[in-house]
Write a protein that holds these residues in place. Structure first.
Motif, PDB file in Angstrom:
ATOM      1  N   PHE A 147       0.808  -1.223   0.000  1.00 29.47           N
ATOM      2  CA  PHE A 147       0.000   0.000   0.000  1.00 29.47           C
ATOM      3  C   PHE A 147       0.842   1.275   0.000  1.00 29.47           C
ATOM      4  O   PHE A 147       0.293   2.374   0.052  1.00 29.47           O
ATOM      5  CB  PHE A 147      -0.922   0.015   1.223  1.00 29.47           C
ATOM      6  N   ASP A 157      -4.141   2.540  -4.029  1.00 30.20           N
ATOM      7  CA  ASP A 157      -5.516   2.437  -3.540  1.00 30.20           C
ATOM      8  C   ASP A 157      -6.349   1.432  -4.332  1.00 30.20           C
ATOM      9  O   ASP A 157      -7.507   1.197  -3.999  1.00 30.20           O
ATOM     10  CB  ASP A 157      -6.193   3.812  -3.602  1.00 30.20           C
ATOM     11  N   ASN A 273     -10.992   0.345  -9.388  1.00 35.46           N
ATOM     12  CA  ASN A 273     -11.674   1.502  -8.820  1.00 35.46           C
ATOM     13  C   ASN A 273     -12.889   1.943  -9.626  1.00 35.46           C
ATOM     14  O   ASN A 273     -13.860   2.453  -9.069  1.00 35.46           O
ATOM     15  CB  ASN A 273     -10.698   2.681  -8.677  1.00 35.46           C
ATOM     16  N   LYS A 317     -10.551   0.141   2.160  1.00 37.52           N
ATOM     17  CA  LYS A 317     -10.071   1.496   1.879  1.00 37.52           C
ATOM     18  C   LYS A 317      -9.438   2.113   3.110  1.00 37.52           C
ATOM     19  O   LYS A 317      -8.429   2.826   3.013  1.00 37.52           O
ATOM     20  CB  LYS A 317     -11.220   2.367   1.366  1.00 37.52           C
ATOM     21  N   SER A 320      -5.966   0.447   3.536  1.00 37.29           N
ATOM     22  CA  SER A 320      -4.926   0.798   2.568  1.00 37.29           C
ATOM     23  C   SER A 320      -4.338   2.185   2.830  1.00 37.29           C
ATOM     24  O   SER A 320      -3.161   2.423   2.550  1.00 37.29           O
ATOM     25  CB  SER A 320      -5.493   0.747   1.146  1.00 37.29           C
ATOM     26  N   HIS A 321      -5.129   3.090   3.355  1.00 39.91           N
ATOM     27  CA  HIS A 321      -4.658   4.461   3.651  1.00 39.91           C
ATOM     28  C   HIS A 321      -3.941   5.070   2.453  1.00 39.91           C
ATOM     29  O   HIS A 321      -3.006   5.852   2.621  1.00 39.91           O
ATOM     30  CB  HIS A 321      -3.705   4.470   4.855  1.00 39.91           C
ATOM     31  N   ALA A 322      -4.333   4.699   1.260  1.00 44.04           N
ATOM     32  CA  ALA A 322      -3.668   5.206   0.061  1.00 44.04           C
ATOM     33  C   ALA A 322      -4.520   6.286  -0.581  1.00 44.04           C
ATOM     34  O   ALA A 322      -5.734   6.129  -0.740  1.00 44.04           O
ATOM     35  CB  ALA A 322      -3.425   4.068  -0.930  1.00 44.04           C
ATOM     36  N   ASN A 324      -6.157   8.619  -3.372  1.00 41.10           N
ATOM     37  CA  ASN A 324      -6.597   8.492  -4.754  1.00 41.10           C
ATOM     38  C   ASN A 324      -6.237   9.761  -5.493  1.00 41.10           C
ATOM     39  O   ASN A 324      -6.567  10.862  -5.040  1.00 41.10           O
ATOM     40  CB  ASN A 324      -8.116   8.250  -4.790  1.00 41.10           C
TER      41      ASN A 324
END
Length: 445
Positions: A147, A157, A273, A317, A320-322, A324
């Motif tokens: 991630f 993400d 996504n 989501k 992942s703390h990613a 977008n």
């Protein structure tokens, strides 16, 4: 080598049987042709989720997970066979024309040609999906670094259906083997072809199915993307499964088909996504339809079916703390101002037109089928209208993604629009074909 092959075969069989029995339990009266074709995406979807949860729970023994999956398949089989003995007499496959089989063989050979040229995946297949699969396959304490890959084009993400499916089968085989990737791609690519064929045959006619599916199957851009190990073809498969299940609901009047359609829409969100947008729009449209006819019970059942997938998506989501790039650009870079930049509209539309004529010229052949116009059968009116609303809204959503993207618009459209077209193309071809006014009267289905 033998052990690796046997392990892979076992993992693949577990995947397909999981999907088959899950579909069969949800809808026991479904024809075998749809049951088998729905089993492919549902099986990969279910098992990829289970494998990812296995990693999240830090279970270090894959043998334990393997036995868990085998027990699950047995339980699903018992749940199905314990209630009634299947009536195999109604499950008959009709032999297709030799011409269709010949084109199918040609398409398979072209598929393998492209795969052999890029065995590790081309573009996103290598940079996004297979790199993530390697992180998952290693199953060490650092696997969650998947991630936080450094390059922004790694799309940290993105959901994990493809990487988890590949890593899971690598684990069954005991080693990374890109022949496994080729097999997974083959199932999704040609499973999609045959679902399109069977859906058009069932709701229109075999002749229309052969013409439309043949043109689609030999599209060079379709076979390239099928072999590239990206998520766009699996996503297209999820989309088409959702819409076909919606049509089957209005034909059969069994709510289990709506349950299946919601599950496939949810799995599209676990695939890429763009699937999040599709899942959201489909839920709104399906629930909105039942609300419009004041069937509050079925509206509630749609929401209830979607509840667990929504919770899992939110948890993923959050895990992942990613960031977008689209959302970050919209907030931080104020890309919403692009709404007034009409040069971006021109670039998007010009790229679409050029892309269509350069990469999808064979589709022009299908325009000859329009010579007698269209006829919308009464039984198909409602699912067609709902599907068209979903289709138009998601196409508009894709347009907005380009419009508000923080990236260079020319580069972005030229390097991704063909794949977005492919995501929606099978649904478009299905909706196009079932309403054609050509040849003999429609089949009695």
């Amino acid at each position: 080598m033998t052990g690796s092959l046997l392990g892979f075969i076992l993992g693949l069989l577990v995947t397909l049987f999981s999907g088959y029995f899950a579909v069969s339990i949800i809808e026991r009266e479904m024809e075998l042709r749809f049951r088998l074709l729905f089993a492919i995406p549902l099986g990969f979807g279910i098992n990829s989720i289970l494998y990812f949860l296995f990693l999240c729970l830090h279970i270090n023994s894959f043998d334990c997970f393997k036995w868990f999956e085998l027990v699950l398949v047995v339980i699903l089989a018992l749940l199905y066979y314990n209630e009634e003995k299947p009536d195999l007499s109604k499950h008959k496959f009709k032999k297709l024309s030799n011409w269709f089989y010949l084109l199918n063989l040609y398409a398979v050979l072209i598929y393998f040609k492209y795969f052999i040229n890029n065995p590790m995946g081309s573009w996103d297949g290598f940079r996004i999906w297979n790199i993530k699969a390697e992180f998952l396959f290693l199953n060490n304490p650092l696997w969650q670094n998947v991630f936080s890959l450094p390059h922004f084009m790694s799309h940290n993400d993105y959901p994990m259906m493809i990487p988890a499916s590949i890593a899971r089968l690598w684990s069954y085989a005991g080693a990374e083997n890109f022949a496994i990737n080729a097999t997974v791609g083959l199932f999704f690519t040609f499973g999609l072809v045959y679902l399109l064929y069977q859906a058009i045959t069932y709701f229109k006619s075999e002749k229309a199915a052969i013409v439309v599916t043949s043109v689609f199957m030999i599209l060079d851009i379709f076979l390239v993307n099928g072999a590239s190990q990206c998520a766009d073809i699996p996503l297209a498969y999820m989309y088409l499964c959702t819409i076909v299940c919606l049509f089957l609901y209005f034909r059969k009047e069994r709510f289990s088909y709506i349950v299946l359609s919601v599950l496939f829409a949810a799995l599209s969100a676990w695939t890429k996504n763009e699937g999040l947008l599709f899942f959201t729009l489909y839920l709104v449209c399906a629930a909105g339809y039942f609300l419009s006819i004041k069937n509050f019970k079925k509206t509630g059942l749609v929401a209830l079916t979607a509840l667990v997938p929504i919770v899992l998506i939110v948890l993923y989501k959050n895990m992942s703390h990613a960031a977008n790039d689209l959302i970050a650009g919209f907030v931080a870079l104020k890309t919403y101002n692009f709404a007034l930049d009409f040069s971006r509209y021109v670039v998007i539309l010009k790229t679409f037109v050029r892309m269509f004529f350069l990469k999808f010229p064979l589709l022009i052949v299908l325009s000859l089928l329009c010579i007698k116009g269209f006829k919308l059968k009464d039984i198909n009116k409602t699912p067609f209208k709902i599907s068209m609303i979903v289709f138009v809204l998601i196409a508009a959503g894709y347009f907005c993604v380009y419009l508000f993207s923080p990236h260079d618009i020319t580069w972005l459209t030229q390097n991704s629009m063909d794949r977005l077209i492919l995501q929606l193309l099978p649904v478009f071809l299905f909706l196009f074909a079932v309403n054609l006014r050509i040849g003999k009267p429609d089949s009695i289905n």
